[in-house]
Design an enzyme around this catalytic site. Structure first.
Site, PDB file in Angstrom:
ATOM      1  N   SER A  22       0.842  -1.201   0.000  1.00  0.00           N
ATOM      2  CA  SER A  22       0.000   0.000   0.000  1.00  0.00           C
ATOM      3  C   SER A  22       0.878   1.254   0.000  1.00  0.00           C
ATOM      4  O   SER A  22       1.681   1.438  -0.915  1.00  0.00           O
ATOM      5  CB  SER A  22      -0.941  -0.030   1.208  1.00  0.00           C
ATOM      6  OG  SER A  22      -1.815   1.056   1.161  1.00  0.00           O
ATOM      7  N   ASP A  59     -18.633 -13.400 -12.933  1.00  0.00           N
ATOM      8  CA  ASP A  59     -17.819 -14.429 -12.266  1.00  0.00           C
ATOM      9  C   ASP A  59     -17.392 -15.546 -13.212  1.00  0.00           C
ATOM     10  O   ASP A  59     -16.298 -16.085 -13.105  1.00  0.00           O
ATOM     11  CB  ASP A  59     -18.578 -14.994 -11.047  1.00  0.00           C
ATOM     12  CG  ASP A  59     -17.702 -15.876 -10.164  1.00  0.00           C
ATOM     13  OD1 ASP A  59     -16.491 -15.982 -10.454  1.00  0.00           O
ATOM     14  OD2 ASP A  59     -18.209 -16.461  -9.195  1.00  0.00           O
ATOM     15  N   ASP A 101      -9.069  -5.101  -4.989  1.00  0.00           N
ATOM     16  CA  ASP A 101      -8.657  -4.003  -4.111  1.00  0.00           C
ATOM     17  C   ASP A 101      -9.705  -2.897  -4.136  1.00  0.00           C
ATOM     18  O   ASP A 101      -9.817  -2.158  -5.111  1.00  0.00           O
ATOM     19  CB  ASP A 101      -7.292  -3.482  -4.577  1.00  0.00           C
ATOM     20  CG  ASP A 101      -6.696  -2.447  -3.640  1.00  0.00           C
ATOM     21  OD1 ASP A 101      -7.475  -1.804  -2.884  1.00  0.00           O
ATOM     22  OD2 ASP A 101      -5.469  -2.272  -3.650  1.00  0.00           O
ATOM     23  N   HIS A 118      -6.827  -5.391  -0.507  1.00  0.00           N
ATOM     24  CA  HIS A 118      -5.725  -4.450  -0.368  1.00  0.00           C
ATOM     25  C   HIS A 118      -4.716  -5.035   0.633  1.00  0.00           C
ATOM     26  O   HIS A 118      -4.902  -4.905   1.836  1.00  0.00           O
ATOM     27  CB  HIS A 118      -6.290  -3.115   0.122  1.00  0.00           C
ATOM     28  CG  HIS A 118      -5.320  -1.981   0.026  1.00  0.00           C
ATOM     29  ND1 HIS A 118      -4.908  -1.473  -1.168  1.00  0.00           N
ATOM     30  CD2 HIS A 118      -4.686  -1.258   0.973  1.00  0.00           C
ATOM     31  CE1 HIS A 118      -4.061  -0.479  -0.949  1.00  0.00           C
ATOM     32  NE2 HIS A 118      -3.905  -0.338   0.340  1.00  0.00           N
TER      33      HIS A 118
END
Ligand SMILES: *[C@@H]1O[C@H](CO)[C@@H](O)[C@H](O)[C@H]1NC(C)=O
Ligand SMILES: *[C@@H]1O[C@H](CO)[C@@H](O)[C@H](O)[C@H]1NC(C)=O
Ligand SMILES: *[C@@H]1O[C@H](CO)[C@@H](O)[C@H](O)[C@H]1NC(C)=O
Ligand SMILES: *[C@@H]1O[C@H](CO)[C@@H](O)[C@H](O)[C@H]1NC(C)=O
Ligand SMILES: *[C@@H]1O[C@H](CO)[C@@H](O)[C@H](O)[C@H]1NC(C)=O
Length: 544
Positions: A192, A261, A409, A449
């Protein structure tokens, strides 16, 4: 680069000063308080710490969360206060394991998160357990908030790049001094904000690290802020007709999965490549007399807000400002929803670091807001962003960069990281095959994340430690993969991830070998999708 080196030239000289205390590790360690000298550096504490000790930080800023970690190695712990300018300083810790000399004489640096100055304690303990001397630092200020930046430009400079560089140089000097032998190889790893720090090193100080792991790097920092705040402009506060409740967002995510999906051939709540997912949301519209309560549908105003959030953001003059919100975000809506208000991180950063005005608040209209963003993208104050595509110095140094980014994320889309990779290819006119020599990017499906997610997200990366996860051999961790690339020339073609049971913290048995960009992990069409043998890395855009 040369300019920054001036501040620390004196360190080299002190390496020849012998540490006293003979060969007794414990005694030499406690004596560091008197023996270790480096320019602008105050030793705060040093002492032997045995494996199993609960190392606590009672003064850690409360926003940093857990303020303790259990030591996983016998080590010498050194705590330092390094002055970085007349108005700023960095607090750092050097953890030096007893088995360092027989474990490869390696040095590791950990990163920070967000705009924060919190030690990555889990990461610090982990690489020390693998025999690396490891450094953690506060990035020039304490806590997670941007408030310490008010009226303190030198503190912002530390956050932008200087704290990492100076902590690196002082940490290496301490290591060489304590063991009285030069370290062999150095590694950086962070996620990050820590990923941004890693990219900054790769771009501006590549000589410092033999191997750099930059995870979910918030490198294009102002685009992170832009995306976070733009989201709030589209939904407004909870009283607005454009607002969605958390339950409604979960329904939006379910709709994305319903539409996307199986694009990768497997219905498993994981989008192997979210860039191929272009969801349409009019399917969620309420018909006549239908409501959320009766039919779990959305109003036209809500659908419009969702459409805008899942579309790229452009500024007033047509400039690209931020990518679309990541589809298949796996029910993680980042900082956008938790406050019921615009992102704190974004507002505080602009307030304290950019406007330097504690009373500043977001403007009323999105156009005024986009004007601020255009200005930030033009000027990049303090050079916080790490988006220089020219990695020629890194290539020349022979050092290695491994970047990965979770494709679920909900804070900062992995599209940013792919864009940076592609910009580097164009800037250096190098094909992926050629970039592979020193720069590899792995999109990780089903990783949020830094940690957690529906996919095979665990491989011992930065910020994946200290979560109580067990059952994966530490020798399989990403940092050891990096070691094998740097020291044995074994470049990683894939990154093997394990899915982790969120309750037990143990691997569920689902494993995937994530491919490096631009390969796409492709289901072969038969076989157990939870087994890596059922997938292969292919070029091209078609699934079978
Ligand atoms: C090393 O020094 C410590 C503290 O001075 C002492 O307790 C320990 O017995 C010494 N160890 C050896 C092997 O001499
Ligand atoms: C370590 O110490 C802290 C602070 O006293 C405590 O809250 C925590 O539970 C301890 N951890 C372990 C594993 O003992
Ligand atoms: C670190 O040094 C600075 C001076 O550069 C000083 O103001 C600060 O109080 C020191 N911090 C600690 C924890 O000793
Ligand atoms: C590559 O990037 C550098 C640094 O940003 C820039 O100065 C240069 O003009 C770029 N070169 C090309 C060919 O795009
Ligand atoms: C990791 O590898 C080292 C060296 O090959 C070995 O000594 C160590 O026992 C291994 N650790 C585990 C947990 O398997």
């Amino acid at each position: 680069m040369k300019l920054y080196a001036i501040a620390i030239t004196g360190i080299i000289a002190i390496q020849s000063v012998a540490a006293t205390g003979g060969n007794n590790f414990t005694r030499r360690c406690s004596r560091l308080l008197e023996t270790f000298k480096a320019p602008n550096t105050n030793v705060l504490w040093s002492g032997y710490t045995s494996k199993g000790t609960n190392v606590t930080y009672p003064n850690l800023h409360p926003t940093c969360g857990q303020n303790w970690v259990v030591a996983q190695a016998n080590m010498c712990r050194l705590s330092l206060n390094v002055t970085t300018s007349s108005t700023s300083n960095v607090i750092m810790e050097v953890w030096m394991p007893e088995d360092w000399e027989t474990s490869g004489k390696r040095f590791a640096m950990t990163g920070n998160g967000g705009v924060g100055g919190c030690f990555a304690l889990g990461d610090l303990a982990f690489t020390t357990s693998l025999g690396f001397t490891t450094v953690g630092h506060n990035n020039g200020h304490d806590g997670l908030s941007a408030a310490p930046f008010l009226n303190r430009p030198e503190v912002i400079k530390d956050f932008a790049w200087r704290a990492t560089l100076i902590a690196t140089q002082v940490g290496k000097a301490a290591t060489n001094f304590f063991y009285q032998t030069p370290l062999a190889k150095s590694y950086y790893w962070g996620c990050s904000g820590g990923g941004r720090q890693g990219m900054k090193i790769a771009q501006d100080f590549p000589e410092e690290y033999d191997g750099i792991i930059a995870a979910n790097p918030a490198a294009d920092f102002h685009r992170l802020i832009a995306g976070a705040l733009y989201f709030g402009y589209q939904t407004g506060p909870p009283t607005y007709p454009t607002w969605l409740s958390f339950e409604q967002w979960l329904a939006v995510d379910a709709e994305v999965l319903a539409q996307c999906d199986t694009i990768d051939g497997v219905a498993d709540l994981v989008l192997e490549d979210p860039l191929r997912c272009h969801p349409r949301f009019e399917s969620m519209l309420c018909g006549q007399l239908e409501t959320w309560t009766t039919h779990r549908c959305l109003t036209a105003a809500q659908v419009s807000a969702v459409e805008k959030i899942y579309s790229p953001v452009y500024g007033n003059k047509g400039r690209f400002v931020a990518p679309a919100f990541q589809p298949g975000n796996d029910q993680v809506f980042g900082f956008y929803l938790v406050y019921g208000a615009p992102s704190d991180l974004g507002v505080e950063y602009i307030r304290y670091a950019v406007k330097n005005d504690a009373t500043w608040n977001l403007p009323g209209t999105v156009d005024e807001f986009l004007e601020i963003m255009d200005d930030l993208l033009d000027h990049d104050p303090y050079k916080v962003s790490a988006n220089n595509p020219n990695l020629t110095p890194l290539k020349t140094s022979g050092h290695k960069l491994l970047v990965y980014h979770g494709t679920s994320d909900g804070y900062y889309s992995h599209e940013n990281t792919i864009r940076l990779y592609e910009n580097t290819a164009k800037n250096m006119t190098l094909k992926a095959k050629q970039l592979d020599d020193f720069y590899r990017l792995f999109p990780i499906s089903g990783l949020h994340h830094c940690n957690k997610g529906n996919g095979a997200w665990y491989f011992g990366g930065p910020s994946q430690h200290g979560l109580g996860i067990s059952g994966v051999d530490p020798n399989d961790s990403l940092i050891m993969k990096m070691v094998r690339w740097v020291e044995n020339g074994e470049a990683p073609d894939t990154v093997r991830g394990h899915h982790i049971d969120p309750i037990t913290g143990k691997p569920t048995g689902a494993v995937r070998d994530h491919c490096r960009h631009p390969f796409k992990n492709t289901y072969k069409g038969s076989g157990d999708p939870l087994s890596p043998e059922s997938w292969e890395c292919r070029l091209g855009t078609k699934y079978p």
